[in-house]
Design a protein around this motif. Structure first.
Motif, PDB file in Angstrom:
ATOM      1  N   UNK A 134      54.532 -90.717 -46.569  1.00 59.62           N
ATOM      2  CA  UNK A 134      54.507 -89.540 -47.439  1.00 59.62           C
ATOM      3  C   UNK A 134      55.713 -88.674 -47.071  1.00 59.62           C
ATOM      4  N   UNK A 135      56.461 -88.241 -48.082  1.00 56.62           N
ATOM      5  CA  UNK A 135      57.668 -87.474 -47.778  1.00 56.62           C
ATOM      6  C   UNK A 135      57.637 -86.098 -48.433  1.00 56.62           C
ATOM      7  N   UNK A 136      56.451 -85.684 -48.854  1.00 54.18           N
ATOM      8  CA  UNK A 136      56.320 -84.406 -49.548  1.00 54.18           C
ATOM      9  C   UNK A 136      55.000 -83.760 -49.108  1.00 54.18           C
ATOM     10  N   UNK A 137      54.932 -82.447 -49.167  1.00 54.39           N
ATOM     11  CA  UNK A 137      53.665 -81.781 -48.851  1.00 54.39           C
ATOM     12  C   UNK A 137      52.684 -81.963 -50.010  1.00 54.39           C
ATOM     13  N   UNK A 138      51.417 -82.185 -49.667  1.00 57.78           N
ATOM     14  CA  UNK A 138      50.362 -82.237 -50.686  1.00 57.78           C
ATOM     15  C   UNK A 138      49.374 -81.119 -50.413  1.00 57.78           C
ATOM     16  N   UNK A 139      49.034 -80.406 -51.492  1.00 56.30           N
ATOM     17  CA  UNK A 139      48.098 -79.292 -51.370  1.00 56.30           C
ATOM     18  C   UNK A 139      46.824 -79.540 -52.143  1.00 56.30           C
ATOM     19  N   UNK A 140      45.760 -78.941 -51.665  1.00 58.19           N
ATOM     20  CA  UNK A 140      44.467 -78.987 -52.353  1.00 58.19           C
ATOM     21  C   UNK A 140      44.398 -77.803 -53.306  1.00 58.19           C
ATOM     22  N   UNK A 141      43.997 -78.066 -54.544  1.00 53.48           N
ATOM     23  CA  UNK A 141      43.882 -76.996 -55.541  1.00 53.48           C
ATOM     24  C   UNK A 141      42.491 -76.365 -55.410  1.00 53.48           C
ATOM     25  N   UNK A 142      42.432 -75.135 -54.956  1.00 49.59           N
ATOM     26  CA  UNK A 142      41.104 -74.532 -54.749  1.00 49.59           C
ATOM     27  C   UNK A 142      40.544 -74.031 -56.090  1.00 49.59           C
ATOM     28  N   UNK A 143      39.229 -74.026 -56.232  1.00 44.59           N
ATOM     29  CA  UNK A 143      38.625 -73.570 -57.503  1.00 44.59           C
ATOM     30  C   UNK A 143      38.655 -72.040 -57.574  1.00 44.59           C
ATOM     31  N   UNK A 144      39.695 -71.504 -58.203  1.00 41.48           N
ATOM     32  CA  UNK A 144      39.886 -70.047 -58.273  1.00 41.48           C
ATOM     33  C   UNK A 144      38.627 -69.321 -58.723  1.00 41.48           C
TER      34      UNK A 144
ATOM     35  N   UNK B 285      43.933 -69.658 -50.359  1.00 39.98           N
ATOM     36  CA  UNK B 285      44.466 -70.327 -51.546  1.00 39.98           C
ATOM     37  C   UNK B 285      44.645 -71.815 -51.314  1.00 39.98           C
ATOM     38  N   UNK B 286      45.462 -72.426 -52.172  1.00 41.95           N
ATOM     39  CA  UNK B 286      45.702 -73.871 -52.069  1.00 41.95           C
ATOM     40  C   UNK B 286      46.261 -74.180 -50.683  1.00 41.95           C
ATOM     41  N   UNK B 287      45.682 -75.138 -50.019  1.00 41.54           N
ATOM     42  CA  UNK B 287      46.073 -75.400 -48.627  1.00 41.54           C
ATOM     43  C   UNK B 287      46.583 -76.825 -48.472  1.00 41.54           C
ATOM     44  N   UNK B 288      47.320 -77.027 -47.408  1.00 41.42           N
ATOM     45  CA  UNK B 288      47.925 -78.332 -47.180  1.00 41.42           C
ATOM     46  C   UNK B 288      46.884 -79.361 -46.755  1.00 41.42           C
ATOM     47  N   UNK B 289      46.996 -80.549 -47.317  1.00 42.30           N
ATOM     48  CA  UNK B 289      46.177 -81.651 -46.819  1.00 42.30           C
ATOM     49  C   UNK B 289      47.048 -82.704 -46.127  1.00 42.30           C
ATOM     50  N   UNK B 290      48.312 -82.757 -46.552  1.00 44.10           N
ATOM     51  CA  UNK B 290      49.220 -83.732 -45.915  1.00 44.10           C
ATOM     52  C   UNK B 290      50.600 -83.117 -45.870  1.00 44.10           C
ATOM     53  N   UNK B 291      51.313 -83.385 -44.789  1.00 46.63           N
ATOM     54  CA  UNK B 291      52.623 -82.756 -44.627  1.00 46.63           C
ATOM     55  C   UNK B 291      53.758 -83.744 -44.851  1.00 46.63           C
TER      56      UNK B 291
END
Ligand code: GLU
Length: 274
Positions: free
Chosen positions: A144-154, A177-183
């Motif tokens: 993985x070469x990009x950050x992945x974020x979790x979309x929180x249910x606003x 807010x949306x937080x990292x799951x993978x860096x």
């Protein structure tokens, strides 16, 4: 069927354990013992820049000195990357994550006012940076070469009953807010690894410091997205020093091995924090 209590100790080997860890871990052991259950030990060593093998050795020694006992073998997170990767693929398949190219500086620049994000130092991720919901996701690459974020249910109010601190609630999108799951360095975030492991280790109650209460809301969202059952939580009050500052690994004066070399015994330490 009654579930057997399974707790865990999850230190990160980024420094020496101090009095604060000792008290939290002791409480964890007491809760496991009173429930007639077990305690596992997990080495949270995913922060490659800060974790050091000598701190693993030191932490094992300090935990044993303190009188803590756990079910062997110790679990080491850096040896479990395939498990976390599988969870990432599940999140990707459900569409609840997205790739994020924004830097920390972009995020800070987009915020109008200082924000709360204390324990992980994470400001609320500006929603205008999100891709539109339902937009096709780029595939997961390996590495993985990009950050992945979790979309929180606003706007969703999340609630849990903490075994020590009582009812806890937070609104997604506002208090976190949306937080990292993978860096982008191809490592899972603490949030994802913690959930995957607590579930895989059949942990029934997580005992940890109150600084992680906000992380619990993020983790509850991950359990739901991964279709896993969440454990119970018991967040212990933090130990503060005589200036009222929360203990951190930089407080070497209160490191367990400093106290030990000064001749303090585990019994004395326990008597003080009662
Ligand atoms: N490894 C984390 C820490 O040392 C704690 C993780 C947890 O208990 O969930 O701060």
């Amino acid at each position: 069927m009654t579930l057997t209590y399974r707790g865990r100790l999850a230190p990160s080997p980024t420094g020496l354990l101090h009095l604060g860890h000792a008290r939290t871990f002791w409480i964890a052991q007491e809760r496991a013992r009173t429930a007639g259950g077990q305690l596992a030990l997990r080495n949270d060593d995913l922060d490659v820049a800060r974790c050091r093998p000598e701190f693993v050795t030191a932490m094992l020694e300090d935990l044993r000195w303190l009188g803590l006992r756990w079910v062997e073998p110790m679990i080491t997170q850096s040896a479990r990357l395939p498990l976390y990767r599988a969870a990432l693929a599940r999140l990707h398949a459900t569409g609840c994550i997205y790739p994020c190219t924004r830097s920390r500086r972009d995020v800070l620049a987009a915020l109008s006012a200082p924000q709360d994000g204390e324990e992980t130092n994470e400001p609320v991720y500006p929603p205008q940076f999100r891709p539109p919901a339902g937009a096709p996701l780029s595939p997961l690459t390996e590495p993985v070469a990009i950050n992945w974020r979790f979309r929180v249910p606003d706007g969703e109010k999340l609630v849990f009953l903490d075994g020590h601190a009582g009812k806890q609630q937070a609104m997604a999108g506002r208090e976190f807010g949306d937080f990292l799951v993978w860096r982008k360095d191809d490592m899972p975030s603490y949030q994802l690894a913690c959930v995957v492991d607590d579930a895989a280790m059949d942990i029934t109650e997580v005992v940890r410091g109150a600084d992680l209460i906000k992380s619990t809301f993020r983790q509850l969202l991950l359990y739901r997205a991964l279709g896993l059952a969440a454990p119970a939580y018991y967040h212990c009050p933090l130990v503060i020093d005589d200036q009222g500052v929360r203990l951190a690994k930089r407080h070497d004066a209160l490191a367990l091995r400093t106290l030990r070399t000064q001749g303090r015994t585990p019994e004395q330490l326990r008597a003080e924090w009662r």
